[in-house]
Design a protein around this motif. Structure first.
Motif, PDB file in Angstrom:
ATOM      1  N   UNK A   1     -14.363  74.484  55.056  1.00 28.64           N
ATOM      2  CA  UNK A   1     -13.424  74.573  56.401  1.00 28.64           C
ATOM      3  C   UNK A   1     -13.579  76.233  56.535  1.00 28.64           C
ATOM      4  N   UNK A   2     -14.041  76.667  57.591  1.00 33.51           N
ATOM      5  CA  UNK A   2     -14.167  78.039  57.819  1.00 33.51           C
ATOM      6  C   UNK A   2     -13.138  78.512  58.359  1.00 33.51           C
ATOM      7  N   UNK A   3     -12.335  79.502  57.827  1.00 35.35           N
ATOM      8  CA  UNK A   3     -11.099  80.416  58.363  1.00 35.35           C
ATOM      9  C   UNK A   3     -11.648  82.033  58.579  1.00 35.35           C
ATOM     10  N   UNK A   4     -10.833  82.508  59.414  1.00 42.02           N
ATOM     11  CA  UNK A   4     -10.925  83.884  59.797  1.00 42.02           C
ATOM     12  C   UNK A   4      -9.621  84.404  59.752  1.00 42.02           C
ATOM     13  N   UNK A   5      -9.054  85.484  58.637  1.00 40.15           N
ATOM     14  CA  UNK A   5      -7.953  85.966  58.491  1.00 40.15           C
ATOM     15  C   UNK A   5      -7.568  86.889  59.697  1.00 40.15           C
ATOM     16  N   UNK A   6      -6.289  86.791  60.136  1.00 34.73           N
ATOM     17  CA  UNK A   6      -5.986  87.675  61.155  1.00 34.73           C
ATOM     18  C   UNK A   6      -5.183  88.610  60.809  1.00 34.73           C
ATOM     19  N   UNK A   7      -4.183  88.392  59.769  1.00 40.90           N
ATOM     20  CA  UNK A   7      -3.188  89.259  59.337  1.00 40.90           C
ATOM     21  C   UNK A   7      -2.593  88.784  58.076  1.00 40.90           C
ATOM     22  N   UNK A   8      -2.691  89.615  57.077  1.00 47.49           N
ATOM     23  CA  UNK A   8      -2.099  89.370  55.716  1.00 47.49           C
ATOM     24  C   UNK A   8      -1.049  90.429  55.423  1.00 47.49           C
ATOM     25  N   UNK A   9      -0.110  89.934  54.652  1.00 42.09           N
ATOM     26  CA  UNK A   9       0.981  91.018  54.153  1.00 42.09           C
ATOM     27  C   UNK A   9       1.585  90.319  52.890  1.00 42.09           C
ATOM     28  N   UNK A  10       1.887  91.290  51.975  1.00 44.73           N
ATOM     29  CA  UNK A  10       2.685  90.643  50.792  1.00 44.73           C
ATOM     30  C   UNK A  10       3.625  91.891  50.191  1.00 44.73           C
ATOM     31  N   UNK A  11       4.782  91.333  49.749  1.00 43.63           N
ATOM     32  CA  UNK A  11       5.756  92.212  49.247  1.00 43.63           C
ATOM     33  C   UNK A  11       6.031  91.964  47.878  1.00 43.63           C
ATOM     34  N   UNK A  12       6.905  92.359  47.163  1.00 46.82           N
ATOM     35  CA  UNK A  12       7.058  92.361  45.662  1.00 46.82           C
ATOM     36  C   UNK A  12       8.700  92.999  45.280  1.00 46.82           C
ATOM     37  N   UNK A  13       9.348  92.376  44.869  1.00 50.57           N
ATOM     38  CA  UNK A  13      10.631  92.710  44.131  1.00 50.57           C
ATOM     39  C   UNK A  13      11.145  91.963  43.068  1.00 50.57           C
ATOM     40  N   UNK A  14      12.210  92.544  42.064  1.00 49.41           N
ATOM     41  CA  UNK A  14      12.257  91.710  41.078  1.00 49.41           C
ATOM     42  C   UNK A  14      13.123  90.540  41.247  1.00 49.41           C
ATOM     43  N   UNK A  15      13.870  90.757  42.426  1.00 50.40           N
ATOM     44  CA  UNK A  15      14.857  89.640  42.797  1.00 50.40           C
ATOM     45  C   UNK A  15      14.130  88.440  43.504  1.00 50.40           C
ATOM     46  N   UNK A  16      13.122  88.666  44.299  1.00 51.59           N
ATOM     47  CA  UNK A  16      12.452  87.509  45.025  1.00 51.59           C
ATOM     48  C   UNK A  16      11.209  87.343  44.585  1.00 51.59           C
ATOM     49  N   UNK A  17      10.495  88.017  43.590  1.00 48.94           N
ATOM     50  CA  UNK A  17       9.377  87.999  43.257  1.00 48.94           C
ATOM     51  C   UNK A  17       8.187  88.535  44.245  1.00 48.94           C
ATOM     52  N   UNK A  18       7.283  87.530  44.313  1.00 45.88           N
ATOM     53  CA  UNK A  18       6.102  88.064  45.202  1.00 45.88           C
ATOM     54  C   UNK A  18       6.265  87.174  46.827  1.00 45.88           C
ATOM     55  N   UNK A  19       6.195  87.696  47.722  1.00 41.53           N
ATOM     56  CA  UNK A  19       6.243  87.004  49.074  1.00 41.53           C
ATOM     57  C   UNK A  19       5.363  87.546  49.992  1.00 41.53           C
ATOM     58  N   UNK A  20       4.395  86.499  50.425  1.00 39.54           N
ATOM     59  CA  UNK A  20       3.625  86.995  51.434  1.00 39.54           C
ATOM     60  C   UNK A  20       3.360  86.084  52.786  1.00 39.54           C
ATOM     61  N   UNK A  21       2.519  86.516  53.648  1.00 36.08           N
ATOM     62  CA  UNK A  21       2.053  85.698  54.710  1.00 36.08           C
ATOM     63  C   UNK A  21       0.667  85.870  54.934  1.00 36.08           C
ATOM     64  N   UNK A  22       0.098  84.941  55.444  1.00 31.82           N
ATOM     65  CA  UNK A  22      -1.429  85.304  56.137  1.00 31.82           C
ATOM     66  C   UNK A  22      -1.539  84.303  57.505  1.00 31.82           C
ATOM     67  N   UNK A  23      -1.702  85.075  58.452  1.00 29.17           N
ATOM     68  CA  UNK A  23      -2.171  84.338  59.613  1.00 29.17           C
ATOM     69  C   UNK A  23      -3.734  84.139  59.590  1.00 29.17           C
TER      70      UNK A  23
END
Length: 96
Positions: A1-23
């Motif tokens: 499956x060929x995909x193209x990343x449009x946008x990606x982001x990630x945050x990290x904090x002790x309470x929520x761990x790592x959270x990210x999203x990729x379009x």
């Protein structure tokens, strides 16, 4: 499956761990997707994710194909995680 990343982001904090999203776009699909990612350091090392259309809804059949690809192709899933993790500052990226 060929995909193209449009946008990606990630945050990290002790309470929520790592959270990210990729379009991303999938070759041959009319509508872009977004995968939401979470790694809660309290629960362990397994990434949770949710897949949805990034903008307008598209065919459920297309969504099911992408979901199956993510479930079956570890390299694809790792690629999505890595795309988001690359947006972290260097010191946090090493922990992801």
């Amino acid at each position: 499956m060929n995909i193209t990343i449009i946008h990606a982001a990630m945050t990290h904090d002790k309470e929520n761990g790592y959270r990210g999203s990729v379009q991303f776009e999938v070759e041959g699909h009319k509508h872009p997707y977004e995968v939401s990612l979470q790694l809660n350091s309290i629960r362990g090392t397994t990434w949770d994710y949710s897949l949805h259309f990034a903008k307008d809804p598209g065919p459920e059949e297309d969504m099911n194909k992408v979901e199956a690809a993510i479930e079956q192709d570890d390299d694809l899933f790792d690629y999505l995680i890595d795309a988001a993790a690359q947006t972290l500052p260097d010191e946090e990226e090493e922990q992801a």
